[in-house]
Motif scaffolding. Structure first.
Motif, short mmCIF file in Angstrom:
data_model
loop_
_atom_site.label_atom_id
_atom_site.label_comp_id
_atom_site.label_asym_id
_atom_site.label_seq_id
_atom_site.Cartn_x
_atom_site.Cartn_y
_atom_site.Cartn_z
N VAL A 195 27.19 91.22 -20.59
CA VAL A 195 28.24 92.20 -20.32
C VAL A 195 29.58 91.50 -20.12
O VAL A 195 29.68 90.50 -19.41
CB VAL A 195 27.89 93.04 -19.08
N GLY A 196 30.60 92.01 -20.79
CA GLY A 196 31.94 91.48 -20.64
C GLY A 196 32.26 90.30 -21.54
O GLY A 196 33.39 89.81 -21.54
N SER A 197 31.28 89.86 -22.35
CA SER A 197 31.53 88.69 -23.19
C SER A 197 31.92 89.04 -24.62
O SER A 197 32.35 88.17 -25.38
CB SER A 197 30.28 87.79 -23.22
N ARG A 198 31.78 90.29 -25.00
CA ARG A 198 32.02 90.67 -26.39
C ARG A 198 33.51 90.90 -26.64
O ARG A 198 34.17 91.64 -25.92
CB ARG A 198 31.23 91.93 -26.73
N ASN A 199 34.01 90.25 -27.69
CA ASN A 199 35.43 90.38 -28.03
C ASN A 199 35.60 90.52 -29.53
O ASN A 199 34.81 89.97 -30.31
CB ASN A 199 36.20 89.15 -27.54
N ARG A 200 36.64 91.23 -29.94
CA ARG A 200 36.86 91.55 -31.36
C ARG A 200 38.33 91.38 -31.72
O ARG A 200 39.21 91.69 -30.93
CB ARG A 200 36.43 93.00 -31.61
N ARG A 201 38.57 90.89 -32.94
CA ARG A 201 39.91 90.81 -33.50
C ARG A 201 39.85 91.23 -34.96
O ARG A 201 38.82 91.08 -35.62
CB ARG A 201 40.49 89.40 -33.40
N ALA A 225 43.31 82.11 -36.07
CA ALA A 225 43.72 82.51 -34.72
C ALA A 225 42.80 83.59 -34.17
O ALA A 225 42.44 83.57 -32.98
CB ALA A 225 45.17 83.00 -34.74
N SER A 226 42.39 84.52 -35.02
CA SER A 226 41.49 85.58 -34.57
C SER A 226 40.14 84.99 -34.16
O SER A 226 39.56 85.39 -33.14
CB SER A 226 41.29 86.62 -35.68
N VAL A 227 39.64 84.04 -34.95
CA VAL A 227 38.37 83.39 -34.60
C VAL A 227 38.51 82.65 -33.27
O VAL A 227 37.66 82.76 -32.37
CB VAL A 227 37.93 82.43 -35.72
N ARG A 228 39.60 81.90 -33.14
CA ARG A 228 39.82 81.13 -31.90
C ARG A 228 39.90 82.07 -30.69
O ARG A 228 39.32 81.78 -29.62
CB ARG A 228 41.10 80.32 -32.02
N ASP A 229 40.57 83.19 -30.85
CA ASP A 229 40.74 84.12 -29.73
C ASP A 229 39.40 84.69 -29.27
O ASP A 229 39.13 84.75 -28.06
CB ASP A 229 41.67 85.27 -30.14
N VAL A 230 38.56 85.13 -30.22
CA VAL A 230 37.31 85.76 -29.80
C VAL A 230 36.33 84.75 -29.23
O VAL A 230 35.61 85.03 -28.26
CB VAL A 230 36.64 86.57 -30.95
N VAL A 231 36.30 83.55 -29.80
CA VAL A 231 35.41 82.52 -29.29
C VAL A 231 35.83 82.11 -27.88
O VAL A 231 35.00 82.03 -26.95
CB VAL A 231 35.39 81.29 -30.23
N SER A 232 37.11 81.88 -27.69
CA SER A 232 37.61 81.46 -26.37
C SER A 232 37.38 82.54 -25.33
O SER A 232 36.96 82.25 -24.19
CB SER A 232 39.10 81.12 -26.46
N ALA A 233 37.62 83.80 -25.70
CA ALA A 233 37.44 84.90 -24.76
C ALA A 233 35.98 85.07 -24.38
O ALA A 233 35.65 85.35 -23.22
CB ALA A 233 37.99 86.19 -25.35
N ALA A 234 35.07 84.91 -25.34
CA ALA A 234 33.65 85.04 -25.03
C ALA A 234 33.21 83.93 -24.07
O ALA A 234 32.44 84.16 -23.13
CB ALA A 234 32.82 85.00 -26.31
N LEU A 235 33.70 82.73 -24.30
CA LEU A 235 33.29 81.62 -23.45
C LEU A 235 33.76 81.78 -22.01
O LEU A 235 33.10 81.29 -21.08
CB LEU A 235 33.84 80.30 -24.02
N ALA A 254 33.51 84.31 -20.29
CA ALA A 254 32.53 85.13 -19.58
C ALA A 254 31.24 84.38 -19.27
O ALA A 254 30.34 84.95 -18.63
CB ALA A 254 32.22 86.38 -20.42
N ARG A 255 31.11 83.12 -19.68
CA ARG A 255 29.87 82.39 -19.43
C ARG A 255 29.73 82.03 -17.96
O ARG A 255 30.62 81.41 -17.37
CB ARG A 255 29.83 81.12 -20.28
N PRO A 256 28.60 82.42 -17.33
CA PRO A 256 28.37 82.00 -15.94
C PRO A 256 28.39 80.48 -15.83
O PRO A 256 27.92 79.78 -16.73
CB PRO A 256 26.97 82.57 -15.64
N ALA A 257 28.92 79.98 -14.75
CA ALA A 257 29.14 78.54 -14.60
C ALA A 257 27.85 77.73 -14.75
O ALA A 257 27.88 76.60 -15.25
CB ALA A 257 29.78 78.27 -13.24
N ASP A 258 26.72 78.30 -14.33
CA ASP A 258 25.46 77.55 -14.36
C ASP A 258 24.62 77.81 -15.61
O ASP A 258 23.51 77.28 -15.73
CB ASP A 258 24.62 77.88 -13.12
N ALA A 259 25.11 78.62 -16.53
CA ALA A 259 24.33 78.97 -17.72
C ALA A 259 24.61 77.98 -18.84
O ALA A 259 25.73 77.89 -19.34
CB ALA A 259 24.66 80.38 -18.18
#
Length: 318
Positions: free
Chosen positions: A37-43, A56-66, A68-73
């Motif tokens: 939840v909260g990790s999905r992003n679209r451009r 830039a669109s690829v970079r934006d969605v990848v960075s935004a998804a990351l 949301a990654r829990p620190a210990d995952a």
């Protein structure tokens, strides 16, 4: 299918990226095929975008998804599904409907963003097939075809419970199988290709030649629901083409099931009825008629779940 992660959870995750002719998405996906939840992003992507805009669109969605990654995952890897054709040897993509990218090093670009995490690239149609086989409509079907009908038409094959061998990575690209009875010119250089007949934009374009005044697949869906005769004919035409391509594929590799997703696949339930009717005409071949044609069970999450399967279910790849 989405899952919320509490602080301190450490289940390994995959970063899934889906690049298509209209949009690029990224999300974190767990080992059950559920999106965090909260990790999905679209451009947006699109035929008019420049190469730098697409990067830039690829970079934006990848960075935004990351983010949301829990620190210990732990992040196991990145799975990338892209509109084809692809070149697995070089990690490049040349999406037919995105002319700014020809031989574009998408896998390398994503690897630069994630830094040291392995990146696995496959054609988006195969990701659809893997998703449906893993947690969707194809679960339990050893021989199946996954299809996406949207801006383009893609596909991928799972045979004997494994992705079909594919030296370049483009096996199962059913959108460029020519279907009998149609001569629509295709951007690939062929004529009567399934994508040229049954993709969302090409179906709308055909309807407009018949007097339809709408401009989008959504317009066509509304007109079909209202009983507009041109919209009815357009959906029948697209569904018939899909069914003929499925019948040809079933003749070739003896399929159990075809699962179809993508935005235009939801234009009307009648699309599937027309596809099934085209297959049913093969009265002399019970092994062809037996193939089930069903909607994706994963809604619009299928491409991302399939990209994650490249990481979580590597044994499915050959």
């Amino acid at each position: 299918m989405s899952r919320a992660y509490a602080e301190g959870m450490s289940e390994p995750l995959a970063l899934a990226v889906d690049f298509g002719g209209t949009k690029v998405e990224a999300a974190l996906v767990d080992g059950r095929g559920e999106l965090v939840v909260g990790s999905r992003n679209r451009r947006p992507t699109g035929a008019g975008a420049s190469s730098s805009e697409l990067d830039a669109s690829v970079r934006d969605v990848v960075s935004a998804a990351l983010v949301a990654r829990p620190a210990d995952a732990p992040l196991l890897g990145v799975g990338v599904g892209a509109a084809g054709p692809v070149d697995l040897d070089h990690g490049t993509v040349s999406p037919l409907n995105v002319p700014a990218w020809r031989g574009h090093p998408l896998a390398e670009r994503i690897a630069e963003i994630v830094g040291g995490v392995p990146v696995t690239l496959r054609i988006d149609g195969l990701c659809i097939a893997l998703a449906e086989y893993w947690v969707g409509a194809g679960a339990g079907s050893a021989n199946m075809l996954g299809m996406v009908v949207s801006t383009g038409v893609g596909g991928g094959l799972v045979l004997g419970g494994r992705a079909v061998p594919s030296p370049t990575g483009n096996a199962g690209h059913i959108g460029h199988v020519e279907v009998g009875g149609f001569d629509d010119p295709c951007a690939c250089g062929g004529s009567g290709c399934l994508e040229a007949v049954a993709s969302g934009p090409r179906t709308v374009a055909w309807a407009r030649t018949q007097g339809f005044t709408g401009e989008t697949g959504e317009d066509l869906a509304l007109a079909h629901a209202a009983g507009d005769p041109i919209a009815l004919a357009a959906v029948e035409r697209a569904g018939t083409a899909i069914g003929r391509a499925v019948a040809s594929s079933a003749n070739l590799v003896d399929l159990d099931l075809v699962a179809i997703g993508g935005g235009f696949s939801r234009v009307a339930p009648a699309l599937f009825d027309h596809a099934r009717a085209a297959v049913a005409q093969r009265t002399a071949f019970p092994f062809v008629k037996r193939v089930a044609i069903v909607p994706s069970a994963l809604s619009d999450e299928g491409p991302l779940i399939g990209a994650a399967a490249l990481v979580h279910r590597p044994e499915l790849l050959v």
